[in-house]
Scaffold this motif. Structure first.
Motif, PDB file in Angstrom:
ATOM      1  N   MET A  93      32.639  76.753  42.388  1.00 13.19           N
ATOM      2  CA  MET A  93      32.646  77.243  41.000  1.00 13.19           C
ATOM      3  C   MET A  93      33.647  76.489  40.133  1.00 13.19           C
ATOM      4  SD  MET A  93      30.347  79.617  41.324  1.00 13.19           S
ATOM      5  CE  MET A  93      30.447  80.711  39.914  1.00 13.19           C
ATOM      6  N   ASP A  94      33.787  75.191  40.379  1.00 15.15           N
ATOM      7  CA  ASP A  94      34.764  74.362  39.679  1.00 15.15           C
ATOM      8  C   ASP A  94      34.012  73.241  38.953  1.00 15.15           C
ATOM      9  OD1 ASP A  94      36.659  72.389  38.962  1.00 15.15           O
ATOM     10  OD2 ASP A  94      37.989  72.956  40.605  1.00 15.15           O
ATOM     11  N   LYS A  95      33.920  73.336  37.638  1.00 10.15           N
ATOM     12  CA  LYS A  95      33.147  72.365  36.859  1.00 10.15           C
ATOM     13  C   LYS A  95      33.675  70.945  37.028  1.00 10.15           C
ATOM     14  CE  LYS A  95      31.796  71.195  32.116  1.00 10.15           C
ATOM     15  NZ  LYS A  95      31.866  71.595  30.691  1.00 10.15           N
ATOM     16  N   GLN A  96      34.983  70.766  36.941  1.00  9.25           N
ATOM     17  CA  GLN A  96      35.541  69.414  37.039  1.00  9.25           C
ATOM     18  C   GLN A  96      35.343  68.822  38.432  1.00  9.25           C
ATOM     19  OE1 GLN A  96      36.422  67.562  34.463  1.00  9.25           O
ATOM     20  NE2 GLN A  96      35.814  69.363  33.262  1.00  9.25           N
ATOM     21  N   ARG A  97      35.442  69.658  39.446  1.00  8.47           N
ATOM     22  CA  ARG A  97      35.181  69.155  40.796  1.00  8.47           C
ATOM     23  C   ARG A  97      33.720  68.746  40.932  1.00  8.47           C
ATOM     24  NH1 ARG A  97      36.048  72.319  46.633  1.00  8.47           N
ATOM     25  NH2 ARG A  97      34.754  70.865  47.840  1.00  8.47           N
ATOM     26  N   GLU A  98      32.839  69.540  40.372  1.00 12.05           N
ATOM     27  CA  GLU A  98      31.411  69.216  40.411  1.00 12.05           C
ATOM     28  C   GLU A  98      31.140  67.857  39.764  1.00 12.05           C
ATOM     29  OE1 GLU A  98      27.163  70.931  40.559  1.00 12.05           O
ATOM     30  OE2 GLU A  98      28.998  71.076  41.741  1.00 12.05           O
ATOM     31  N   ILE A  99      31.763  67.623  38.626  1.00 11.01           N
ATOM     32  CA  ILE A  99      31.570  66.362  37.927  1.00 11.01           C
ATOM     33  C   ILE A  99      32.141  65.203  38.733  1.00 11.01           C
ATOM     34  CG2 ILE A  99      32.264  65.044  35.880  1.00 11.01           C
ATOM     35  CD1 ILE A  99      32.193  67.765  34.353  1.00 11.01           C
ATOM     36  N   SER A 100      33.346  65.365  39.249  1.00  9.95           N
ATOM     37  CA  SER A 100      33.994  64.299  40.013  1.00  9.95           C
ATOM     38  C   SER A 100      33.197  63.928  41.259  1.00  9.95           C
ATOM     39  CB  SER A 100      35.414  64.713  40.413  1.00  9.95           C
ATOM     40  OG  SER A 100      36.225  64.907  39.278  1.00  9.95           O
ATOM     41  N   GLU A 101      32.709  64.943  41.970  1.00 11.05           N
ATOM     42  CA  GLU A 101      31.962  64.670  43.195  1.00 11.05           C
ATOM     43  C   GLU A 101      30.587  64.100  42.879  1.00 11.05           C
ATOM     44  OE1 GLU A 101      32.157  68.206  45.598  1.00 11.05           O
ATOM     45  OE2 GLU A 101      34.308  67.934  45.982  1.00 11.05           O
ATOM     46  N   GLY A 102      29.986  64.541  41.775  1.00 15.06           N
ATOM     47  CA  GLY A 102      28.717  63.954  41.365  1.00 15.06           C
ATOM     48  C   GLY A 102      28.866  62.485  41.008  1.00 15.06           C
ATOM     49  N   LYS A 103      29.917  62.157  40.271  1.00 11.08           N
ATOM     50  CA  LYS A 103      30.171  60.761  39.905  1.00 11.08           C
ATOM     51  C   LYS A 103      30.473  59.921  41.138  1.00 11.08           C
ATOM     52  CE  LYS A 103      31.760  61.518  35.150  1.00 11.08           C
ATOM     53  NZ  LYS A 103      32.899  61.413  34.200  1.00 11.08           N
ATOM     54  N   LEU A 104      31.147  60.506  42.116  1.00 13.54           N
ATOM     55  CA  LEU A 104      31.408  59.799  43.371  1.00 13.54           C
ATOM     56  C   LEU A 104      30.091  59.388  44.035  1.00 13.54           C
ATOM     57  CD1 LEU A 104      33.158  58.907  45.834  1.00 13.54           C
ATOM     58  CD2 LEU A 104      32.968  61.276  46.646  1.00 13.54           C
ATOM     59  N   LEU A 105      29.126  60.284  44.044  1.00 10.46           N
ATOM     60  CA  LEU A 105      27.833  59.969  44.655  1.00 10.46           C
ATOM     61  C   LEU A 105      27.130  58.843  43.900  1.00 10.46           C
ATOM     62  CD1 LEU A 105      26.573  63.609  45.371  1.00 10.46           C
ATOM     63  CD2 LEU A 105      27.556  61.996  47.009  1.00 10.46           C
ATOM     64  N   VAL A 106      27.196  58.888  42.579  1.00  6.94           N
ATOM     65  CA  VAL A 106      26.587  57.833  41.771  1.00  6.94           C
ATOM     66  C   VAL A 106      27.269  56.499  42.049  1.00  6.94           C
ATOM     67  CG1 VAL A 106      26.222  56.987  39.418  1.00  6.94           C
ATOM     68  CG2 VAL A 106      25.879  59.416  39.941  1.00  6.94           C
ATOM     69  N   ASP A 107      28.593  56.483  42.008  1.00  8.28           N
ATOM     70  CA  ASP A 107      29.341  55.239  42.234  1.00  8.28           C
ATOM     71  C   ASP A 107      29.057  54.665  43.615  1.00  8.28           C
ATOM     72  OD1 ASP A 107      30.466  55.484  39.730  1.00  8.28           O
ATOM     73  OD2 ASP A 107      32.348  56.365  40.458  1.00  8.28           O
ATOM     74  N   THR A 108      28.972  55.548  44.604  1.00  4.54           N
ATOM     75  CA  THR A 108      28.743  55.094  45.974  1.00  4.54           C
ATOM     76  C   THR A 108      27.351  54.504  46.120  1.00  4.54           C
ATOM     77  OG1 THR A 108      30.229  56.820  46.798  1.00  4.54           O
ATOM     78  CG2 THR A 108      28.747  55.789  48.390  1.00  4.54           C
ATOM     79  N   ALA A 109      26.359  55.173  45.567  1.00  5.37           N
ATOM     80  CA  ALA A 109      24.990  54.668  45.643  1.00  5.37           C
ATOM     81  C   ALA A 109      24.876  53.301  44.972  1.00  5.37           C
ATOM     82  CB  ALA A 109      24.031  55.667  44.999  1.00  5.37           C
ATOM     83  N   LYS A 110      25.534  53.150  43.826  1.00  7.06           N
ATOM     84  CA  LYS A 110      25.499  51.861  43.137  1.00  7.06           C
ATOM     85  C   LYS A 110      26.218  50.790  43.942  1.00  7.06           C
ATOM     86  CE  LYS A 110      26.615  49.567  38.786  1.00  7.06           C
ATOM     87  NZ  LYS A 110      27.187  49.700  37.427  1.00  7.06           N
ATOM     88  N   ALA A 111      27.352  51.146  44.540  1.00  4.86           N
ATOM     89  CA  ALA A 111      28.153  50.168  45.288  1.00  4.86           C
ATOM     90  C   ALA A 111      27.409  49.626  46.502  1.00  4.86           C
ATOM     91  CB  ALA A 111      29.471  50.807  45.722  1.00  4.86           C
ATOM     92  N   VAL A 112      26.613  50.462  47.155  1.00  3.01           N
ATOM     93  CA  VAL A 112      25.890  49.986  48.344  1.00  3.01           C
ATOM     94  C   VAL A 112      24.558  49.355  47.977  1.00  3.01           C
ATOM     95  CG1 VAL A 112      27.007  51.730  49.786  1.00  3.01           C
ATOM     96  CG2 VAL A 112      24.724  52.191  48.846  1.00  3.01           C
ATOM     97  N   GLY A 113      24.190  49.395  46.704  1.00  2.81           N
ATOM     98  CA  GLY A 113      22.998  48.683  46.252  1.00  2.81           C
ATOM     99  C   GLY A 113      21.677  49.366  46.521  1.00  2.81           C
ATOM    100  N   VAL A 114      21.625  50.700  46.359  1.00  7.73           N
ATOM    101  CA  VAL A 114      20.350  51.373  46.586  1.00  7.73           C
ATOM    102  C   VAL A 114      19.304  50.894  45.588  1.00  7.73           C
ATOM    103  CG1 VAL A 114      21.452  53.444  47.527  1.00  7.73           C
ATOM    104  CG2 VAL A 114      20.882  53.345  45.077  1.00  7.73           C
ATOM    105  N   LYS A 115      18.052  50.918  46.019  1.00  8.81           N
ATOM    106  CA  LYS A 115      16.943  50.556  45.134  1.00  8.81           C
ATOM    107  C   LYS A 115      16.532  51.735  44.265  1.00  8.81           C
ATOM    108  CE  LYS A 115      15.089  47.134  48.388  1.00  8.81           C
ATOM    109  NZ  LYS A 115      16.044  47.370  49.473  1.00  8.81           N
ATOM    110  N   LEU A 116      16.882  52.942  44.711  1.00 10.39           N
ATOM    111  CA  LEU A 116      16.564  54.137  43.934  1.00 10.39           C
ATOM    112  C   LEU A 116      17.558  55.241  44.280  1.00 10.39           C
ATOM    113  CD1 LEU A 116      14.657  55.626  41.965  1.00 10.39           C
ATOM    114  CD2 LEU A 116      13.326  56.341  43.948  1.00 10.39           C
ATOM    115  N   LEU A 117      18.186  55.777  43.250  1.00  9.29           N
ATOM    116  CA  LEU A 117      19.046  56.949  43.407  1.00  9.29           C
ATOM    117  C   LEU A 117      18.320  58.141  42.795  1.00  9.29           C
ATOM    118  CD1 LEU A 117      21.670  58.552  43.889  1.00  9.29           C
ATOM    119  CD2 LEU A 117      22.461  57.735  41.654  1.00  9.29           C
ATOM    120  N   ILE A 118      18.104  59.171  43.578  1.00 11.52           N
ATOM    121  CA  ILE A 118      17.503  60.399  43.075  1.00 11.52           C
ATOM    122  C   ILE A 118      18.610  61.428  42.942  1.00 11.52           C
ATOM    123  CG2 ILE A 118      15.853  62.247  43.515  1.00 11.52           C
ATOM    124  CD1 ILE A 118      14.217  60.175  45.082  1.00 11.52           C
ATOM    125  N   TRP A 119      18.754  61.959  41.729  1.00 13.23           N
ATOM    126  CA  TRP A 119      19.818  62.917  41.433  1.00 13.23           C
ATOM    127  C   TRP A 119      19.201  64.247  41.044  1.00 13.23           C
ATOM    128  CZ3 TRP A 119      24.263  65.103  41.661  1.00 13.23           C
ATOM    129  CH2 TRP A 119      24.789  65.880  40.630  1.00 13.23           C
TER     130      TRP A 119
END
Length: 239
Positions: A93-119
């Motif tokens: 129930m922590d909005k800022q944690r939700e945002i931080s962890e969501g951005k972590l997933l985006v950054d990680t997917a981009k860093a490893v070069g996925v062809k498609l990220l589904i969010w």
């Protein structure tokens, strides 16, 4: 259920494979006529659901998807062709944690070069209501991650879940039995409101599979599950 072990098959990394959405995606991909290797991420690989998937050929990786564990998160995503990502706001129930962890997933997917990220995102209720409803962190946090992902340049498909049909059995809007034996399902919306319902465990993964396989979808697509309308770059297509 058939899950490929062929190294030439696309590797799909699924966040939260023991949850409703992640598990649904795993089942839908396994039922596809296309081959997929599946790597399921969970904090607790000893869960019965994780063990059941492992017995069917899913690679289960135990990892905590938190910002302070970014290096291990990246290891878990290495080699992924496709990533399905979701966050669990109700867990903390922590909005800022939700945002931080969501951005972590985006950054990680981009860093490893996925062809498609589904969010698995949601709309911003603060924005939709013109600021009238500003204490809806569950929606607004996911929307902020969506906008971040769009600006990141990662190949993105947004798959939003409709209203969970199982919510009719849960507070605060659970079915209430009336004196005449009928049931009332009350929500704070006008009676004319159309609500997109979805059986998440059985059906959500089908929409994710469509985002991967349907020729009109893929990167740049927005898929609203619980409806029959898929949206891609502002062009509506009924499937």
């Amino acid at each position: 259920m058939t899950i490929s072990q062929d190294p030439s098959a696309p590797l799909v990394v699924l966040v939260g494979i023991t949850g409703l959405q992640g598990g649904s995606v795993a089942h839908a991909l396994a039922d596809s006529d296309k081959p997929y290797r599946i790597c399921g991420l969970t904090r607790d690989a000893s869960k019965p659901a994780a063990q059941a998937f492992a017995a069917q050929g899913v690679q289960i990786v135990s990892v905590s998807l938190t910002v302070d564990n970014a290096a291990n998160v990246r290891k878990a995503f290495e080699g992924a062709d496709i990533a399905f990502t979701v966050t669990n706001f109700n867990e903390h129930m922590d909005k800022q944690r939700e945002i931080s962890e969501g951005k972590l997933l985006v950054d990680t997917a981009k860093a490893v070069g996925v062809k498609l990220l589904i969010w698995s995102g949601l709309e911003s209720l603060s924005a939709i209501s013109g600021g009238k409803y500003s204490r809806v962190g569950f929606f607004d946090a996911k929307s902020e991650v969506t906008e971040y992902a769009k600006k990141s340049g990662v190949p993105l498909s947004l798959v939003e879940a409709g209203y969970y049909a199982t919510n009719i059995f849960e507070a605060p809007y659970a079915l209430k039995k009336q004196p005449d034996g009928s049931y009332v399902f009350g929500m704070p919306v006008p009676a004319s409101t159309q609500v997109p319902l979805i059986d998440v465990a059985h059906d959500y993964g089908i929409y994710v599979r469509a985002a991967i396989e349907h020729p009109a979808l893929g990167p740049g697509s927005e898929v609203f599950s619980g409806t029959l309308t898929f949206v891609r770059r502002y062009h509506r297509k009924v499937v």
